[in-house]
Write a protein that holds these residues in place. Structure first.
Motif, PDB file in Angstrom:
ATOM      1  N   THR A   1       0.709  -1.159  -0.272  1.00 25.93           N
ATOM      2  CA  THR A   1       0.033  -0.061   0.217  1.00 25.93           C
ATOM      3  C   THR A   1       0.817   1.181   0.104  1.00 25.93           C
ATOM      4  O   THR A   1       0.266   2.306  -0.153  1.00 25.93           O
ATOM      5  CB  THR A   1      -0.689  -0.064   1.410  1.00 25.93           C
ATOM      6  OG1 THR A   1      -0.034   0.257   2.497  1.00 25.93           O
ATOM      7  CG2 THR A   1      -1.840  -1.188   1.248  1.00 25.93           C
ATOM      8  N   HIS A   2       2.236   1.188   0.268  1.00 22.62           N
ATOM      9  CA  HIS A   2       2.935   2.339  -0.017  1.00 22.62           C
ATOM     10  C   HIS A   2       2.567   3.113   1.398  1.00 22.62           C
ATOM     11  O   HIS A   2       3.183   4.525   1.424  1.00 22.62           O
ATOM     12  CB  HIS A   2       2.946   3.009  -0.982  1.00 22.62           C
ATOM     13  CG  HIS A   2       3.339   2.372  -2.357  1.00 22.62           C
ATOM     14  ND1 HIS A   2       4.123   2.996  -3.343  1.00 22.62           N
ATOM     15  CD2 HIS A   2       3.514   0.780  -2.660  1.00 22.62           C
ATOM     16  CE1 HIS A   2       4.189   1.909  -4.196  1.00 22.62           C
ATOM     17  NE2 HIS A   2       3.890   0.664  -3.667  1.00 22.62           N
ATOM     18  N   TRP A   3       2.073   2.551   2.438  1.00 23.14           N
ATOM     19  CA  TRP A   3       1.722   3.419   3.694  1.00 23.14           C
ATOM     20  C   TRP A   3       2.304   2.824   4.826  1.00 23.14           C
ATOM     21  O   TRP A   3       1.655   1.715   5.085  1.00 23.14           O
ATOM     22  CB  TRP A   3       0.152   3.829   3.516  1.00 23.14           C
ATOM     23  CG  TRP A   3      -0.196   4.678   4.772  1.00 23.14           C
ATOM     24  CD1 TRP A   3      -0.794   4.298   5.878  1.00 23.14           C
ATOM     25  CD2 TRP A   3      -0.308   6.111   4.403  1.00 23.14           C
ATOM     26  NE1 TRP A   3      -1.052   5.474   6.612  1.00 23.14           N
ATOM     27  CE2 TRP A   3      -0.659   6.684   5.648  1.00 23.14           C
ATOM     28  CE3 TRP A   3      -0.033   6.970   3.482  1.00 23.14           C
ATOM     29  CZ2 TRP A   3      -0.704   7.961   5.826  1.00 23.14           C
ATOM     30  CZ3 TRP A   3       0.036   8.365   3.675  1.00 23.14           C
ATOM     31  CH2 TRP A   3      -0.446   8.771   4.829  1.00 23.14           C
TER      32      TRP A   3
ATOM     33  N   VAL B   1       9.963   2.127  -0.096  1.00 24.32           N
ATOM     34  CA  VAL B   1      11.105   2.743  -0.123  1.00 24.32           C
ATOM     35  C   VAL B   1      10.918   3.684  -1.207  1.00 24.32           C
ATOM     36  O   VAL B   1      11.282   4.941  -1.545  1.00 24.32           O
ATOM     37  CB  VAL B   1      12.239   1.965  -0.327  1.00 24.32           C
ATOM     38  CG1 VAL B   1      13.459   2.564  -0.830  1.00 24.32           C
ATOM     39  CG2 VAL B   1      12.520   1.177   0.885  1.00 24.32           C
ATOM     40  N   GLY B   2      10.393   3.207  -2.668  1.00 20.92           N
ATOM     41  CA  GLY B   2      10.681   4.055  -3.869  1.00 20.92           C
ATOM     42  C   GLY B   2       9.490   4.968  -4.084  1.00 20.92           C
ATOM     43  O   GLY B   2       9.866   5.762  -4.909  1.00 20.92           O
ATOM     44  N   ASN B   3       8.357   4.758  -3.706  1.00 17.35           N
ATOM     45  CA  ASN B   3       7.303   5.418  -4.190  1.00 17.35           C
ATOM     46  C   ASN B   3       6.610   5.744  -2.777  1.00 17.35           C
ATOM     47  O   ASN B   3       5.178   5.344  -2.985  1.00 17.35           O
ATOM     48  CB  ASN B   3       6.314   4.739  -5.274  1.00 17.35           C
ATOM     49  CG  ASN B   3       6.821   4.946  -6.529  1.00 17.35           C
ATOM     50  OD1 ASN B   3       7.565   5.674  -6.888  1.00 17.35           O
ATOM     51  ND2 ASN B   3       6.385   4.139  -7.591  1.00 17.35           N
ATOM     52  N   PRO B   4       6.824   6.356  -1.874  1.00 22.05           N
ATOM     53  CA  PRO B   4       6.074   6.427  -0.704  1.00 22.05           C
ATOM     54  C   PRO B   4       4.809   7.670  -1.143  1.00 22.05           C
ATOM     55  O   PRO B   4       4.927   8.499  -1.845  1.00 22.05           O
ATOM     56  CB  PRO B   4       7.099   7.516   0.341  1.00 22.05           C
ATOM     57  CG  PRO B   4       7.999   7.922  -0.647  1.00 22.05           C
ATOM     58  CD  PRO B   4       8.183   7.148  -1.807  1.00 22.05           C
TER      59      PRO B   4
ATOM     60  N   ALA C   1      11.319   8.429   1.993  1.00 26.65           N
ATOM     61  CA  ALA C   1      11.611   6.878   1.876  1.00 26.65           C
ATOM     62  C   ALA C   1      11.398   6.292   3.105  1.00 26.65           C
ATOM     63  O   ALA C   1      11.893   6.751   4.058  1.00 26.65           O
ATOM     64  CB  ALA C   1      12.851   6.482   1.217  1.00 26.65           C
ATOM     65  N   THR C   2      10.407   5.237   3.195  1.00 26.84           N
ATOM     66  CA  THR C   2      10.398   4.625   4.551  1.00 26.84           C
ATOM     67  C   THR C   2      10.621   3.073   4.717  1.00 26.84           C
ATOM     68  O   THR C   2      10.785   2.618   3.569  1.00 26.84           O
ATOM     69  CB  THR C   2       8.804   4.716   5.074  1.00 26.84           C
ATOM     70  OG1 THR C   2       7.855   4.311   3.933  1.00 26.84           O
ATOM     71  CG2 THR C   2       8.480   6.496   5.104  1.00 26.84           C
ATOM     72  N   TYR C   3      11.092   2.655   5.874  1.00 21.87           N
ATOM     73  CA  TYR C   3      11.309   1.356   5.982  1.00 21.87           C
ATOM     74  C   TYR C   3      11.189   1.129   7.841  1.00 21.87           C
ATOM     75  O   TYR C   3      10.803   2.113   8.368  1.00 21.87           O
ATOM     76  CB  TYR C   3      12.946   0.757   5.661  1.00 21.87           C
ATOM     77  CG  TYR C   3      13.980   1.626   6.460  1.00 21.87           C
ATOM     78  CD1 TYR C   3      14.547   0.730   7.484  1.00 21.87           C
ATOM     79  CD2 TYR C   3      14.428   2.853   6.183  1.00 21.87           C
ATOM     80  CE1 TYR C   3      15.835   1.394   8.257  1.00 21.87           C
ATOM     81  CE2 TYR C   3      15.356   3.497   7.116  1.00 21.87           C
ATOM     82  CZ  TYR C   3      15.811   2.657   7.753  1.00 21.87           C
ATOM     83  OH  TYR C   3      17.084   2.944   8.678  1.00 21.87           O
ATOM     84  N   ALA C   4      11.399  -0.167   8.088  1.00 25.53           N
ATOM     85  CA  ALA C   4      11.480  -0.576   9.516  1.00 25.53           C
ATOM     86  C   ALA C   4      12.467  -1.156  10.092  1.00 25.53           C
ATOM     87  O   ALA C   4      13.250  -1.909   9.095  1.00 25.53           O
ATOM     88  CB  ALA C   4      10.057  -1.106   9.991  1.00 25.53           C
ATOM     89  N   VAL C   5      12.890  -1.335  11.205  1.00 26.90           N
ATOM     90  CA  VAL C   5      13.823  -1.916  11.802  1.00 26.90           C
ATOM     91  C   VAL C   5      13.081  -2.744  12.919  1.00 26.90           C
ATOM     92  O   VAL C   5      12.437  -2.271  13.900  1.00 26.90           O
ATOM     93  CB  VAL C   5      14.917  -1.039  12.517  1.00 26.90           C
ATOM     94  CG1 VAL C   5      15.826  -1.893  13.149  1.00 26.90           C
ATOM     95  CG2 VAL C   5      15.708  -0.241  11.283  1.00 26.90           C
ATOM     96  N   LEU C   6      13.657  -4.176  12.919  1.00 23.34           N
ATOM     97  CA  LEU C   6      12.989  -5.007  14.125  1.00 23.34           C
ATOM     98  C   LEU C   6      14.234  -5.473  14.814  1.00 23.34           C
ATOM     99  O   LEU C   6      15.151  -5.781  14.428  1.00 23.34           O
ATOM    100  CB  LEU C   6      12.429  -6.321  13.281  1.00 23.34           C
ATOM    101  CG  LEU C   6      12.215  -7.349  14.283  1.00 23.34           C
ATOM    102  CD1 LEU C   6      10.961  -7.308  15.128  1.00 23.34           C
ATOM    103  CD2 LEU C   6      11.888  -8.769  13.655  1.00 23.34           C
TER     104      LEU C   6
END
Length: 263
Positions: A174-176, A193-196, A203-208
């Motif tokens: 969903t880019h969300w 990452v590429g089309n937020p 650009a968004t990402y997560a860290v676990l």
């Protein structure tokens, strides 16, 4: 410590910014990457993206709907192009066909189609504390469809979670960015990452981070040179350069605001 990335969509400028953020001062090194699909389609730098992601240590992948389109000839068209009579819709459909053909050619030339063909729909893992994890692009058992979006009711969300059978589920599509608990499942979408589609266009990402006592998830958002990414699309004469540019200019931002997890 795992970095979770999704929906890179051939934007290596954004990907490089994310990878730089992951390795920046003040951030601990990650032990691996979980990548949730939609790697290259609809972007101007598919080969560069593949070079980066295939060079990542301890990376696990699931396929997105675009990997399936690139390797099977299927396309995200509601109706066959020959049946479309609305000229604006016909132009959009032709643009989709041209874009996927362009990317498929790049993937074939780079020798990446066998890799994409081998990507699983889902991956199931277990954290050190015993929690079960599901990685999937859209929703359990699916790489396409609506996925999980903020305006769904809990009932609609529950319907899409059937077959999850996990304690923690990572999804994209969903880019969300999202982070919620429902029906005993913690659902996390790292965003795109590429089309937020968030208003900041970062650009968004997560860290676990996980150990024997439990886990925590951090959402991160990174600014990058969108003008450079837009210029790349025109330099390579991508058949959908204007479509790519519309994302980078913020013309496709959702109207429901920035997610709380990124503020």
């Amino acid at each position: 410590r795992i970095a979770i990335l999704s929906d890179i969509h051939g934007n290596c400028v954004a990907l490089d910014a994310v990878l730089a953020d992951i390795g920046s001062d003040g951030q601990e090194a990650v032990d691996g990457f979980w990548i949730l699909g939609d790697l290259t389609a609809a972007g101007a730098q598919p080969l560069e993206v593949m070079e980066r992601v295939l060079g990542l240590a301890n990376a696990q992948f699931v396929r997105g709907n675009s990997e399936r389109y690139l390797t099977t000839g299927a396309r995200p068209l509601a109706t066959p192009v020959e049946e479309v009579t609305d000229l604006a819709l016909l132009r959009a459909c032709v643009g989709i066909l041209e874009s996927f053909a362009w990317t498929a050619g790049a993937m074939a030339a780079g020798g990446h189609l066998p890799f994409m063909l081998g990507l699983p729909l889902e991956e199931r893992l277990v954290l050190p504390n015993g929690d079960r994890v599901l990685l999937v692009h859209a929703s359990p058992g699916r790489d396409d469809g609506d996925g999980f979006v903020p305006w769904y009711s809990d009932g609609e969300m529950s319907e899409r979670m059937k077959g999850c059978d996990a304690d923690l589920m990572f999804v994209g599509h969903t880019h969300w960015p999202q982070n919620f608990h429902l029906d005993g499942v913690h659902v996390v979408n790292p965003g795109s990452v590429g089309n937020p589609l968030i208003p900041s266009l970062r650009a968004t990402y997560a860290v676990l981070e996980a150990d024997g006592n439990g886990y925590r998830v951090e959402h991160r958002a990174v600014a990058y040179d969108r003008k450079l990414a837009e210029r790349k699309a025109w330099e390579v004469q991508h058949p959908q350069a204007e479509f790519i540019s519309s994302f980078l200019r913020g013309e496709r931002v959702r109207t429901y605001g920035e997610p709380e997890v990124l503020r």
